[in-house]
Design an enzyme around this catalytic site. Structure first.
Site, PDB file in Angstrom:
ATOM      1  N   ARG A  77       0.820  -1.210   0.000  1.00 16.66           N
ATOM      2  CA  ARG A  77       0.000   0.000   0.000  1.00 16.66           C
ATOM      3  C   ARG A  77       0.854   1.260   0.000  1.00 16.66           C
ATOM      4  O   ARG A  77       0.384   2.367  -0.253  1.00 16.66           O
ATOM      5  CB  ARG A  77      -0.984  -0.031   1.189  1.00 16.66           C
ATOM      6  N   TYR A 131     -16.850  15.333 -16.134  1.00 22.11           N
ATOM      7  CA  TYR A 131     -17.336  13.952 -16.165  1.00 22.11           C
ATOM      8  C   TYR A 131     -18.424  13.796 -15.080  1.00 22.11           C
ATOM      9  O   TYR A 131     -18.301  14.350 -13.993  1.00 22.11           O
ATOM     10  CB  TYR A 131     -16.157  13.010 -15.916  1.00 22.11           C
ATOM     11  N   ASP A 196      -8.344  18.009 -15.721  1.00 28.25           N
ATOM     12  CA  ASP A 196      -8.595  16.627 -16.125  1.00 28.25           C
ATOM     13  C   ASP A 196      -8.223  16.530 -17.602  1.00 28.25           C
ATOM     14  O   ASP A 196      -8.893  17.099 -18.466  1.00 28.25           O
ATOM     15  CB  ASP A 196     -10.065  16.265 -15.886  1.00 28.25           C
ATOM     16  N   LYS A 221      -8.937   5.119 -19.704  1.00 28.44           N
ATOM     17  CA  LYS A 221      -9.298   5.531 -21.054  1.00 28.44           C
ATOM     18  C   LYS A 221      -8.074   5.413 -21.984  1.00 28.44           C
ATOM     19  O   LYS A 221      -7.642   4.314 -22.245  1.00 28.44           O
ATOM     20  CB  LYS A 221      -9.887   6.934 -21.012  1.00 28.44           C
TER      21      LYS A 221
END
Ligand SMILES: *Cc1c(COP(=O)(O)O)cnc(C)c1O
Length: 403
Positions: A77, A131, A196, A221
């Protein structure tokens, strides 16, 4: 053993390299010396050490600044060498000092908001459209943030002493509206601007060069590019990256090493994929703009592989009518996808806010892939059918316009 930052050896970086070169070499600079060609995948969740005093010191050092520990990461982590290769490569492509990867684009945005909120800076200034889930996360205040929506010209006036972030998308999802990033960055003053950059990718736009401090990607994407990895990443300076690593460590939205491997592989073809798909998208945008069944085409000035268009007829019939093109949400894959934002990607945004942001109920969003342009056009043409050209379905009657 040199495992501090795989792929980050900078002795070979005496001169700046072009984006296409970085795409295939960044994050891999150490491989040849190790006798490797493909990057190794490290699936370890934990890293052994016989020196727990040293391990304690390394944990203290990480907790102080979020700087990556020297040597192995202690625990999965805290970091992962395979994921670190992707982070190094993406930072090179965006022209930033660092990048921090997350389990999804939304996990990445959440970490940014939490990093700011933990400093008492809960107010966000944002420009629509974003988005759908980003809009929802801010509007619902799920992470304790408070949002002021404005247009790019209103950013400076919307800032408050507790503003921790200004957020824009350009080209925006799903209207492909563009923001003058340099002007907005100037209006932000000392408040970090988050861009973004999912739609543009660093191939078409490098927001850091225009004053953005944080560059967000849904790596799901274009960066992954094949529709088989869910991931997010923030490219930024090392100071902010440290804060993001601390949030990631504390909240756990880590990227799986296999995803890191696939993303690094995806980056190597990113420039070629984006340029090829963009050429096809530009051609399709031109044909749509000249088609009487289409009332409006949205295609950004900077280009790209996304085309949005408003139909004269029923958009649901177009979705039902495609055969080669896949009717699915998401974007940036090697194959072409189409979806109806008002039904899917932006469904979660209040209908009035959605329309106010320019997302018409007649809008379709298409992510153009690598198929032959004539095959795509034949499928679109068939799916559009008589699509409002006949008198019974002519409702809007606006002329076709590009823009
Ligand atoms: C998909 C998307 C996101 C969210 O990313 P996930 O990887 O799905 O969490 C954020 N911004 C934009 C522009 C997107 O298209």
């Amino acid at each position: 053993m040199d495992t501090a930052r795989p792929g980050a050896h900078d002795d070979v970086r005496t001169t700046a390299r072009a984006l296409a070169t970085e795409a295939v070499h960044a994050g891999r600079d150490d491989l040849a010396r190790q006798g490797l060609h493909a990057p190794p995948i490290d699936l370890s969740t934990t890293y052994p050490s016989y020196d727990s005093r040293d391990e304690a010191a390394r944990i203290d050092a990480f907790a102080a600044t979020g700087a990556e520990p020297d040597g192995p990461p202690v625990y999965g982590r805290l970091g992962n060498p395979t994921v670190a290769r992707f982070e190094t490569a993406l930072a090179r492509l965006e022209g930033t000092e660092a990048a921090v990867a997350f389990a999804s684009g939304m996990a990445a945005l959440s970490a940014v908001l939490l990093a700011r909120a933990s400093m008492g800076l809960r107010h966000v200034v944002a420009v629509r459209p974003l988005y759908g889930c980003s809009d929802h996360l801010l509007t619902a205040g799920l992470l304790g943030s408070e949002v002021t929506w404005t247009d790019p010209a209103g950013v400076a006036d919307a800032l408050r002493p507790d503003t921790g972030l200004v957020m824009v998308e350009s080209p925006a999802n799903p209207t492909l509206a563009e923001v003058d990033l340099r002007a907005v960055a100037h209006a932000c003053g000392s408040v970090p601007l988050l861009v973004d950059n999912t739609f543009a990718t660093p191939v078409l736009q490098r927001p850091a060069e225009q004053g953005a401090r944080l560059i967000l990607h849904s790596a799901t994407k274009y960066l992954g590019g094949h529709g088989d990895v869910l991931a997010g990443v923030v490219a930024c300076d090392e100071e902010f990256a440290g804060r993001l690593r601390l949030v990631r460590f504390a909240t756990g939205g880590v990227l799986h090493p296999l995803a890191g491997y696939l993303l690094l592989r995806g980056l190597s073809t990113l420039p070629v994929r984006v340029r090829a798909a963009s050429a096809t998208a530009a051609e399709l945008a031109g044909r749509l703009a000249a088609d009487p069944r289409i009332t409006r085409v949205h295609y950004p000035r900077i280009g790209g592989a996304m085309v949005s268009f408003e139909v004269l007829g029923d958009p649901h019939e177009v979705i039902a009518g495609v055969r080669l093109i896949t009717p699915a949400v998401s974007l940036g894959s090697v194959d072409t996808l189409i979806q109806h934002p008002a039904s899917i990607s932006h469904r979660i945004v209040d209908a009035e806010d959605r329309r106010g942001a320019g997302v018409s109920d007649r809008l379709l969003r298409m992510s153009v892939g690598l198929e032959d342009v004539e095959d795509l056009w034949a499928d679109l043409d068939r799916a559009l059918g008589s699509g409002g050209a006949g008198p019974s379905v002519r409702r809007l009657g606006e002329p076709a316009t590009a823009g």
